[in-house]
Enzyme design. Structure first.
Site, PDB file in Angstrom:
ATOM      1  N   SER A  22       0.807  -1.233   0.000  1.00 15.99           N
ATOM      2  CA  SER A  22       0.000   0.000   0.000  1.00 15.99           C
ATOM      3  C   SER A  22       0.837   1.278   0.000  1.00 15.99           C
ATOM      4  O   SER A  22       1.857   1.377   0.689  1.00 15.99           O
ATOM      5  CB  SER A  22      -0.909  -0.001   1.239  1.00 15.99           C
ATOM      6  N   LYS A  73     -14.116  -4.066   3.762  1.00 19.83           N
ATOM      7  CA  LYS A  73     -14.952  -2.862   3.647  1.00 19.83           C
ATOM      8  C   LYS A  73     -16.417  -3.111   3.994  1.00 19.83           C
ATOM      9  O   LYS A  73     -17.075  -2.240   4.561  1.00 19.83           O
ATOM     10  CB  LYS A  73     -14.858  -2.294   2.221  1.00 19.83           C
ATOM     11  N   ASN A  94     -14.597   2.574   4.090  1.00 20.33           N
ATOM     12  CA  ASN A  94     -13.144   2.502   3.906  1.00 20.33           C
ATOM     13  C   ASN A  94     -12.400   3.385   4.897  1.00 20.33           C
ATOM     14  O   ASN A  94     -11.172   3.369   4.949  1.00 20.33           O
ATOM     15  CB  ASN A  94     -12.725   2.828   2.459  1.00 20.33           C
ATOM     16  N   ASP A 109     -13.832   6.667  -1.302  1.00 20.68           N
ATOM     17  CA  ASP A 109     -13.404   6.377  -2.684  1.00 20.68           C
ATOM     18  C   ASP A 109     -14.193   7.215  -3.702  1.00 20.68           C
ATOM     19  O   ASP A 109     -13.634   7.732  -4.665  1.00 20.68           O
ATOM     20  CB  ASP A 109     -13.589   4.882  -3.007  1.00 20.68           C
ATOM     21  N   GLY A 133     -19.340  -1.347 -14.303  1.00 19.98           N
ATOM     22  CA  GLY A 133     -18.851  -2.001 -13.093  1.00 19.98           C
ATOM     23  C   GLY A 133     -19.869  -1.940 -11.971  1.00 19.98           C
ATOM     24  O   GLY A 133     -20.758  -1.073 -11.960  1.00 19.98           O
ATOM     25  N   VAL A 234     -10.858   3.966 -13.618  1.00 21.38           N
ATOM     26  CA  VAL A 234     -10.377   3.990 -12.220  1.00 21.38           C
ATOM     27  C   VAL A 234      -9.057   3.261 -12.070  1.00 21.38           C
ATOM     28  O   VAL A 234      -8.395   3.374 -11.048  1.00 21.38           O
ATOM     29  CB  VAL A 234     -11.402   3.388 -11.235  1.00 21.38           C
TER      30      VAL A 234
END
Ligand code: NAD
Length: 288
Positions: A22, A73, A94, A109, A133, A234
């Protein structure tokens, strides 16, 4: 000015599996450092089995807050004491703020996506979007975009495990916002072509085209696009997906998912500290 870790240093971090890759610790710790804030951000390898125990520990320890990534999440939604409207509708959290033992769940997000669009020069309010999506990224964008005031969002997805949940979310948004949300199955090239032709923006929020499958594209060819259509993806690895390449070749304005990632972090940072993340410096250092 660098702050030493002291008896009062506030803890923030990331709970997920995997987390070692991350970028979040870099952007948050650098921002704490630049602003002289007494916090640190650490990554913890935590799956759904351990999540509840870890969350109760962090609450009891007085950690300031934390981010959640895969696979946590959705479960975090059930563990929070209060949810933001976007978290409540999307069923995802998140970011948690620990407000003196009360855990408030947010999802940033979608906020990140909307800010990245705005900073790329696109005002989406009142506009029509075709969104591809129905997973975590797509749901976050759908919910925030509807709450922020897009006029219409048409969501397309294959009929997989995400589809049914998508229909439920669309129903909630149609009841609670003035945005008109509709859901359509893929593949249906005619319906997709028709939707894109009357949209201001096409957004790919599936993982199709992400490394290592960089030759994959969610639309079959450039005849779905037109030069004044905004095209966004994205995906940030690669920086230019096949979709973005195709759109740029046609002259479409485009943006990728890189700054969505930055701005979702900036929104979490602000929730925890009340301060704005110094995004220009963070961009230069970590988002090239
Ligand atoms: P997810 O697993 O929750 O959802 C995956 C989505 O892709 C679903 O809608 C699924 O139906 C669709 N999909 C998968 N295979 C497909 C195929 N062959 N054809 C058509 N659709 C297909 O994943 P997610 O967390 O939503 O992530 C999706 C993408 O978004 C990934 O590339 C991820 O890296 C990216 N992402 C970017 C950010 C950012 O900040 N820029 C944030 C989250 C996710």
């Amino acid at each position: 000015m660098e702050k030493e870790i002291t008896g009062t240093t506030g803890l923030t971090g990331l709970l997920g599996r995997p987390v070692a890759h991350s970028i979040s610790p870099l952007m948050h710790n650098e921002s704490f450092h630049l602003l002289g804030l007494d916090y640190r951000y650490l990554c913890f390898d935590v799956g759904t089995k351990e999540l509840e125990t870890v969350v109760e520990g962090l609450r009891a320890m007085g950690a300031r807050g934390w981010n959640l990534t895969m696979p946590n999440k959705n479960l975090m939604c059930e563990l929070a004491d209060e949810l933001s409207p976007a978290s409540e509708i999307s069923g995802a959290v998140n970011t948690v703020v620990n407000d003196h033992g009360k855990l408030i769940g947010y999802t940033t997000d979608g906020i990140g996506y909307m800010r990245s669009a705005k900073e790329a020069g696109f005002d989406l309010i009142g506009k029509t979007m075709t969104l591809l999506g129905a997973g975590g990224a797509a749901t976050a964008i759908l919910v925030q975009a509807a709450l922020d005031g897009l006029k219409e969002i048409r969501v397309f997805n294959i009929k997989d495990k995400f589809y049914e949940r998508l229909e439920e979310i669309a129903e909630k948004l149609n009841q609670r916002t003035s945005c008109k949300v509709s859901v359509h199955p893929l593949p249906d090239d005619d319906a997709l072509r028709c939707s894109i032709s009357s949209s201001d923006i096409l957004t790919n929020a599936t993982g199709v085209g992400m490394a290592p499958n960089i030759d994959a594209c969610i639309i079959s060819d450039a005849s779905f696009l037109r030069p004044d259509l905004i095209v966004s993806d994205v995906i940030y690895n690669p920086r230019e997906t096949k979709l973005i390449k195709m759109a740029r070749k046609l002259g479409c304005p485009t943006f990728n998912g890189l700054y969505m990632l930055l701005y979702q972090g900036a929104a979490s940072f602000e929730l925890w500290t009340g301060e704005k993340m110094p995004v220009d410096i963070i961009k230069e250092k970590y988002f090239k």
